[in-house]
Design a protein around this motif. Sequence first.
Motif, mmCIF file in Angstrom:
data_model
loop_
_atom_site.group_PDB
_atom_site.id
_atom_site.type_symbol
_atom_site.label_atom_id
_atom_site.label_comp_id
_atom_site.label_asym_id
_atom_site.label_seq_id
_atom_site.Cartn_x
_atom_site.Cartn_y
_atom_site.Cartn_z
ATOM 1 N N LEU A 26 -11.623 7.209 -2.706
ATOM 2 C CA LEU A 26 -10.492 6.294 -3.082
ATOM 3 C C LEU A 26 -9.750 6.087 -1.741
ATOM 4 O O LEU A 26 -9.585 6.876 -0.910
ATOM 5 N N GLY A 27 -9.313 4.746 -1.555
ATOM 6 C CA GLY A 27 -9.026 4.060 -0.255
ATOM 7 C C GLY A 27 -7.269 4.099 -0.248
ATOM 8 O O GLY A 27 -6.585 4.819 -1.000
ATOM 9 N N ILE A 28 -6.594 3.233 0.509
ATOM 10 C CA ILE A 28 -5.272 3.044 0.520
ATOM 11 C C ILE A 28 -4.573 2.884 -0.993
ATOM 12 O O ILE A 28 -5.246 2.278 -1.666
ATOM 13 N N GLY A 29 -3.508 3.323 -1.124
ATOM 14 C CA GLY A 29 -2.672 2.741 -2.325
ATOM 15 C C GLY A 29 -2.197 4.079 -3.242
ATOM 16 O O GLY A 29 -1.526 3.690 -4.081
ATOM 17 N N ASP A 30 -2.683 5.143 -3.187
ATOM 18 C CA ASP A 30 -2.139 6.398 -4.006
ATOM 19 C C ASP A 30 -1.368 7.394 -3.095
ATOM 20 O O ASP A 30 -1.285 7.199 -1.771
ATOM 21 N N ASP A 31 -1.268 8.624 -3.561
ATOM 22 C CA ASP A 31 -0.398 9.436 -2.840
ATOM 23 C C ASP A 31 -1.473 10.017 -1.743
ATOM 24 O O ASP A 31 -0.927 10.468 -0.757
ATOM 25 N N CYS A 32 -2.682 10.184 -2.147
ATOM 26 C CA CYS A 32 -3.886 10.560 -1.122
ATOM 27 C C CYS A 32 -4.742 9.759 -1.166
ATOM 28 O O CYS A 32 -4.990 8.976 -2.339
ATOM 29 N N ALA A 33 -5.712 9.719 -0.230
ATOM 30 C CA ALA A 33 -6.808 8.903 -0.233
ATOM 31 C C ALA A 33 -8.108 10.115 -0.526
ATOM 32 O O ALA A 33 -7.401 11.368 -0.662
ATOM 33 N N LEU A 34 -9.302 9.962 -1.053
ATOM 34 C CA LEU A 34 -10.144 10.886 -1.698
ATOM 35 C C LEU A 34 -11.468 10.627 -0.756
ATOM 36 O O LEU A 34 -12.069 9.611 -0.881
ATOM 37 N N GLY B 40 -18.780 20.095 -5.832
ATOM 38 C CA GLY B 40 -18.088 19.257 -6.871
ATOM 39 C C GLY B 40 -16.803 18.874 -6.804
ATOM 40 O O GLY B 40 -15.802 18.534 -7.813
ATOM 41 N N GLN B 41 -16.309 19.225 -5.361
ATOM 42 C CA GLN B 41 -14.814 18.711 -5.145
ATOM 43 C C GLN B 41 -14.773 17.721 -4.286
ATOM 44 O O GLN B 41 -15.382 17.579 -3.321
ATOM 45 N N GLN B 42 -13.780 16.878 -4.170
ATOM 46 C CA GLN B 42 -13.374 15.727 -3.481
ATOM 47 C C GLN B 42 -12.423 16.250 -2.269
ATOM 48 O O GLN B 42 -11.545 17.117 -2.884
ATOM 49 N N LEU B 43 -12.284 15.654 -1.279
ATOM 50 C CA LEU B 43 -11.064 16.162 -0.219
ATOM 51 C C LEU B 43 -10.052 14.994 -0.327
ATOM 52 O O LEU B 43 -10.230 13.713 -0.292
ATOM 53 N N VAL B 72 6.957 18.246 2.509
ATOM 54 C CA VAL B 72 7.135 16.926 2.226
ATOM 55 C C VAL B 72 5.660 16.365 2.337
ATOM 56 O O VAL B 72 5.325 15.596 1.557
ATOM 57 N N ALA B 73 4.999 16.704 3.156
ATOM 58 C CA ALA B 73 3.701 16.355 3.327
ATOM 59 C C ALA B 73 2.601 16.638 2.249
ATOM 60 O O ALA B 73 1.764 15.977 1.592
ATOM 61 N N ALA B 74 2.797 18.006 2.186
ATOM 62 C CA ALA B 74 1.868 18.802 1.167
ATOM 63 C C ALA B 74 2.097 18.224 -0.493
ATOM 64 O O ALA B 74 1.076 18.366 -1.459
ATOM 65 N N SER B 75 3.323 17.769 -0.453
ATOM 66 C CA SER B 75 3.651 17.283 -2.101
ATOM 67 C C SER B 75 2.814 16.097 -2.318
ATOM 68 O O SER B 75 2.714 16.108 -3.463
ATOM 69 N N ASP B 76 2.140 15.422 -1.641
ATOM 70 C CA ASP B 76 1.289 14.371 -1.949
ATOM 71 C C ASP B 76 -0.002 14.950 -2.463
ATOM 72 O O ASP B 76 -0.597 14.353 -3.271
ATOM 73 N N LEU B 77 -0.267 16.220 -2.066
ATOM 74 C CA LEU B 77 -1.558 16.963 -2.642
ATOM 75 C C LEU B 77 -1.031 17.046 -3.837
ATOM 76 O O LEU B 77 -2.041 17.004 -4.892
ATOM 77 N N ALA B 78 0.149 17.893 -4.426
ATOM 78 C CA ALA B 78 0.480 18.010 -5.608
ATOM 79 C C ALA B 78 0.305 17.004 -6.673
ATOM 80 O O ALA B 78 -0.079 16.862 -7.644
ATOM 81 N N ALA B 79 0.699 15.981 -6.142
ATOM 82 C CA ALA B 79 1.046 14.706 -6.897
ATOM 83 C C ALA B 79 -0.547 13.986 -7.368
ATOM 84 O O ALA B 79 -0.768 13.209 -8.189
ATOM 85 N N MET B 80 -1.682 14.523 -6.627
ATOM 86 C CA MET B 80 -3.004 14.060 -6.729
ATOM 87 C C MET B 80 -3.463 15.328 -7.619
ATOM 88 O O MET B 80 -4.738 15.032 -8.112
ATOM 89 N N GLY B 81 -2.887 16.345 -8.098
ATOM 90 C CA GLY B 81 -3.523 17.567 -8.754
ATOM 91 C C GLY B 81 -4.384 18.448 -7.817
ATOM 92 O O GLY B 81 -5.358 19.306 -8.370
ATOM 93 N N THR B 141 -14.135 16.259 -8.668
ATOM 94 C CA THR B 141 -14.748 15.071 -8.646
ATOM 95 C C THR B 141 -14.067 14.332 -9.727
ATOM 96 O O THR B 141 -14.366 14.640 -10.807
ATOM 97 N N GLY B 142 -13.587 13.083 -9.613
ATOM 98 C CA GLY B 142 -12.903 12.465 -10.677
ATOM 99 C C GLY B 142 -11.963 12.796 -11.630
ATOM 100 O O GLY B 142 -11.407 12.076 -12.423
ATOM 101 N N GLN B 143 -11.475 14.203 -11.126
ATOM 102 C CA GLN B 143 -10.277 14.510 -11.905
ATOM 103 C C GLN B 143 -8.713 14.126 -11.081
ATOM 104 O O GLN B 143 -7.711 14.798 -11.547
ATOM 105 N N ALA B 144 -8.871 13.564 -9.811
ATOM 106 C CA ALA B 144 -7.598 13.294 -9.029
ATOM 107 C C ALA B 144 -6.408 12.514 -10.128
ATOM 108 O O ALA B 144 -7.009 11.493 -10.829
ATOM 109 N N LEU B 145 -5.173 12.970 -9.854
ATOM 110 C CA LEU B 145 -4.305 12.129 -10.762
ATOM 111 C C LEU B 145 -3.973 10.934 -10.096
ATOM 112 O O LEU B 145 -3.365 10.930 -8.811
#
Lengths: 318, 318
Positions: A26-34, B40-43, B72-81, B141-145
């Motif tokens: 996943l590239g630009i445009g969401d809270d994180c890239a993957l 089975g995990q994405q970064l 503030v920065a880590a909150s973006d990780l929460a937003a992706m699950g 993988t595939g489960q990010a919000l």
Amino acid sequence: MTGEFELIRRYFASAACARAEGAVALGIGDDCALLAPAAGQQLAVSTDTLVEGVHFPKACDAFLLGQRSLAVAASDLAAMGATPLAFTLALSLPEADDAWLAELARGLDRMARQCAMQLIGGDTTRGPLSLTLTVFGQVPTGQALLRCGARQGDLLCVGGALGDAAGALPLVLGQRQADPQLAEPLLARYWSPQPQFALGQALRGKASAALDISDGLLADCGHIARASAVRLCVEQARVPLSLPLRGFAGDSEALRCGLSGGDDYLLAFTLPPAHWPALQAEWPQVCRIGHVEAGDGVCLLDDDGRSLEPTVLGYQHF
Amino acid sequence: MTGEFELIRRYFASAACARAEGAVALGIGDDCALLAPAAGQQLAVSTDTLVEGVHFPKACDAFLLGQRSLAVAASDLAAMGATPLAFTLALSLPEADDAWLAELARGLDRMARQCAMQLIGGDTTRGPLSLTLTVFGQVPTGQALLRCGARQGDLLCVGGALGDAAGALPLVLGQRQADPQLAEPLLARYWSPQPQFALGQALRGKASAALDISDGLLADCGHIARASAVRLCVEQARVPLSLPLRGFAGDSEALRCGLSGGDDYLLAFTLPPAHWPALQAEWPQVCRIGHVEAGDGVCLLDDDGRSLEPTVLGYQHF
């Protein structure tokens, strides 16, 4: 990655929610890239900041700045033997200037294509001009080139002629002029360093320690010496210096640039001697410039093998 | 990651060449860090910059700044699950001040322990004060919000009471004073946001879209609306506002903070109604504040369900 990042995104073709192929899921445009490194690979990560007036001249060309910034950051991936994948850009700007941003993006894009890297995110904020790039690559698990493996008896090698970027500084800053045949190759080495990805990858399983030369040969050899608990000996007469550098700066200043100038972003590495013949055959530009001993620190040897005092250390910001 | 990074490394226990356990295969001290997400995990990767005078007040407390920057920065990780793993720090400093750096590092370390994140690298440069953090987490993988899955008929929910951080600004800037029982909870929400990692992880496979509120509720709902090609309707009367915020700012200003103030770093998400009862039972602080319709943009509904003009949009740097 808030709305104002649109300023940069505009110049990079990447749709929100677009699921890309390969390692960038996943590239630009969401809270994180993957990112999804391939099976059996680890993700290599490095962060570099470039500040106006410290790491690049004020009011420099935006295209050249973009090109150089990514090359400088990506060189750390080469130093680990990693294959480049992606990068993020945090850009601090005093004002939003569309033409300037377009040129910066064009320079980044040029180097990104050359390195096969994809912009996956970032942030744009108002503030004094600086760029922070975080670069990502992948490397087979357990095969990354570290700084800590140099052993007594290893050879010390570098990836090519040193000092060109440091030698180019009077040209970069407009303090001196030179014939294009001298100036152009030197300026190219400053503005468009070529991260040695292929060499780094070729050194996996062979080099005992490696890094990229950013602070100057002697200072960076000190990093390997410290991490590996050995002494690195540099034979002054073997330090490779280019003809344009010697022609422009003279022999003495050229040597100073080669020993202590930073910004070349070539690899320095230690190598068990058994690997030297095959490496030399495949990489003729690689030079053997010294060896590893028991001890600590870095010693500089003159033409007769006598130890010199290395008074000229690399650049330290603090 | 050059020598001057020693300034920060000194305050973080991490040996060069130390191979760590788990997802961080190599930490601080080499050209790159190495990350190995579990099978089975994405970064998940996100970058945020905080500039003095823009994102935090000049001459603020270094401990609080460290704590807040990472949250503030880590909150973006929460937003992706995502589950948080690690971060890099690029620090630009006008001068090296050991006492100030020790406090910054102590604040970063406090939040890093709270979030179970490890500092894996960075860069320190001379320049105007700013911090750029790149954060790393892993997600199956595939489960990010993502932001792009909201559908007509979904509920719009938020992770808790909004506007406290924006409401705290006059206290943060020393423009107003208040009783400690009002001031303390508001200041805590500004200086020590709590990324909603557990909520984000619980929403995997349930929420149709999610993000963290950094620019203000209405502006951030606009991001989901745009990415999902739907309209998000916010019922003004349902926007949760804390007692300290209402007590300090008054009802009208509290509502403005809740709708348009940024900096709360709570999750906003859309949810198919079937998931609501179970979610409400497990997460009583989560509030349902509206719904998703066909259309585009964000609409604000008054107490009688009439559409209001949302004149108050989130903060945009440019």
